[in-house]
Design a protein around this motif. Sequence first.
Motif, mmCIF file in Angstrom:
data_model
loop_
_atom_site.group_PDB
_atom_site.id
_atom_site.type_symbol
_atom_site.label_atom_id
_atom_site.label_comp_id
_atom_site.label_asym_id
_atom_site.label_seq_id
_atom_site.Cartn_x
_atom_site.Cartn_y
_atom_site.Cartn_z
ATOM 1 N N THR A 162 26.994 8.154 47.139
ATOM 2 C CA THR A 162 27.581 7.520 48.325
ATOM 3 C C THR A 162 26.750 6.319 48.743
ATOM 4 N N GLY A 163 25.431 6.450 48.678
ATOM 5 C CA GLY A 163 24.563 5.306 48.962
ATOM 6 C C GLY A 163 24.758 4.190 47.959
ATOM 7 N N ALA A 164 24.975 4.562 46.696
ATOM 8 C CA ALA A 164 25.210 3.541 45.665
ATOM 9 C C ALA A 164 26.491 2.769 45.930
ATOM 10 N N SER A 165 27.466 3.411 46.568
ATOM 11 C CA SER A 165 28.718 2.708 46.873
ATOM 12 C C SER A 165 28.495 1.572 47.866
ATOM 13 N N ILE A 166 27.411 1.642 48.641
ATOM 14 C CA ILE A 166 27.072 0.552 49.558
ATOM 15 C C ILE A 166 26.386 -0.575 48.803
ATOM 16 N N SER A 167 25.387 -0.233 47.989
ATOM 17 C CA SER A 167 24.527 -1.252 47.385
ATOM 18 C C SER A 167 25.106 -1.885 46.130
ATOM 19 N N VAL A 168 26.090 -1.231 45.490
ATOM 20 C CA VAL A 168 26.591 -1.751 44.215
ATOM 21 C C VAL A 168 27.219 -3.131 44.368
ATOM 22 N N VAL A 169 27.717 -3.443 45.557
ATOM 23 C CA VAL A 169 28.290 -4.772 45.794
ATOM 24 C C VAL A 169 27.233 -5.853 45.555
ATOM 25 N N GLY A 170 26.006 -5.603 46.004
ATOM 26 C CA GLY A 170 24.946 -6.593 45.871
ATOM 27 C C GLY A 170 24.442 -6.775 44.460
ATOM 28 N N THR A 171 24.635 -5.772 43.585
ATOM 29 C CA THR A 171 24.129 -5.911 42.221
ATOM 30 C C THR A 171 24.857 -7.014 41.459
ATOM 31 N N ILE A 172 26.103 -7.284 41.824
ATOM 32 C CA ILE A 172 26.841 -8.358 41.159
ATOM 33 C C ILE A 172 26.176 -9.701 41.453
ATOM 34 N N GLY A 173 25.789 -9.924 42.706
ATOM 35 C CA GLY A 173 25.071 -11.142 43.039
ATOM 36 C C GLY A 173 23.733 -11.226 42.345
ATOM 37 N N LEU A 174 23.069 -10.072 42.193
ATOM 38 C CA LEU A 174 21.776 -10.035 41.505
ATOM 39 C C LEU A 174 21.915 -10.456 40.050
ATOM 40 N N ILE A 175 23.000 -10.033 39.404
ATOM 41 C CA ILE A 175 23.175 -10.323 37.976
ATOM 42 C C ILE A 175 23.813 -11.688 37.749
#
Length: 400
Positions: free
Chosen positions: A55-68
């Motif tokens: 559930t926490g990953a569902s919040i942060s996964v949006v930001g990983t796209i910007g990171l990559i």
Amino acid sequence: MAGANTPLQTEPQQTAWLEVFLLWFAGISAAMQFAKFSVSYNELLDYYQAGPTLTGASISVVGTIGLIFGVTAGLVAGKIGYRKVLIGALLLGASLSLIQSFMPAFEIVMATRVLEGFSQLGVVIAAPTMIAKLSAPQHRSITMGLWGTFFGVAFAITGLVGKPLIAHFDLSGLYLAHSLLIGSMAIALFVLLERNESRYGSAPQASSDSYLTKLGKVYRTPRTLLPGLVFVFYTCTLVSLLTYIPNFIEQDSLRTTMQVILPLLSTAGTFIAGALSQYALKPQRVAQIAYIGLACGALALIQGIETPLIFCLIVGQMILFAGLIPGAALAMIPRLARNSEEQANGYGIIAQLGNLGATVGPPSFATFITLFGLYGLAGFVMFICLMGSLFAYLALRLES
């Protein structure tokens, strides 16, 4: 440095304030892609029973796209056209929120969150580039300061209306409301913004370089890299301070009050930085002052202060100075860039490094706090301030 102050082709004589504010609202609606899952975390946990980690990953996964893909998006947006990228990203975001409002299986929700990362990235690349292009020189630092507040404002608005929406219409109501908001921004900007892409950015220069060569050039260009390096230490620090510092406040009522006040102080600092950068100081100087003020606050924290109110005042001072940094970093980009392509690349690096800072900052601070308590937090803040000040100084040298 020669060329650093070269005008960005035709400078507008007047700021298109209506378009600027709508682009800012578009950024707010995109940042709500983070905020809507943050404010509904407990309800998501209960509904899907997926556990705290997923559930926490569902919040942060949006930001990983910007990171990559942050820098890649900057290169692509200049080629496709910023208006097209912006409206397409907003429409994608509206569609994904609509899918989430039907409360599908958790695997589908996670897939929509990954795609929302592309939507959010498209907005944070295109919108500030267009704002800079639509701003007269005498207002550009102010509009960049305004843009820098979009993330904090999104969380403030979502925190204010999110829980009531969930209480009355459940999770689906919150996500449907976001879909309508971000979709309405796409429609408004489609109608209002001129279709002539040249108004929002210069045409990409013809080049036979490969993609990897272009990518390497973005990172080797100080005009695009240094604002991002100033910014990364901010994201590394602010999220961690907002997360961990309230734990050092023993009084429950005071802790709750500070959790509301601190984000507002950060947002105020960002807008103040835009005004300072426009009328008083170069944005590089504002960043230096911000890091010095933040370091002084960290030093004051470890002086054995036992009065909770004084402790909270020092923390508030730290957050206010920290809030100056994004406004200064964003104002550096149009000041240093020679054309809109370099601007987009600069915002791409900020998106990438900003997500990197937000990813590595909290666990790093947690480690220092576990080992050394408040001394560990303050010491790490002072080290970060030293590094941020150094890169702000190097950015200042570009104009000397």
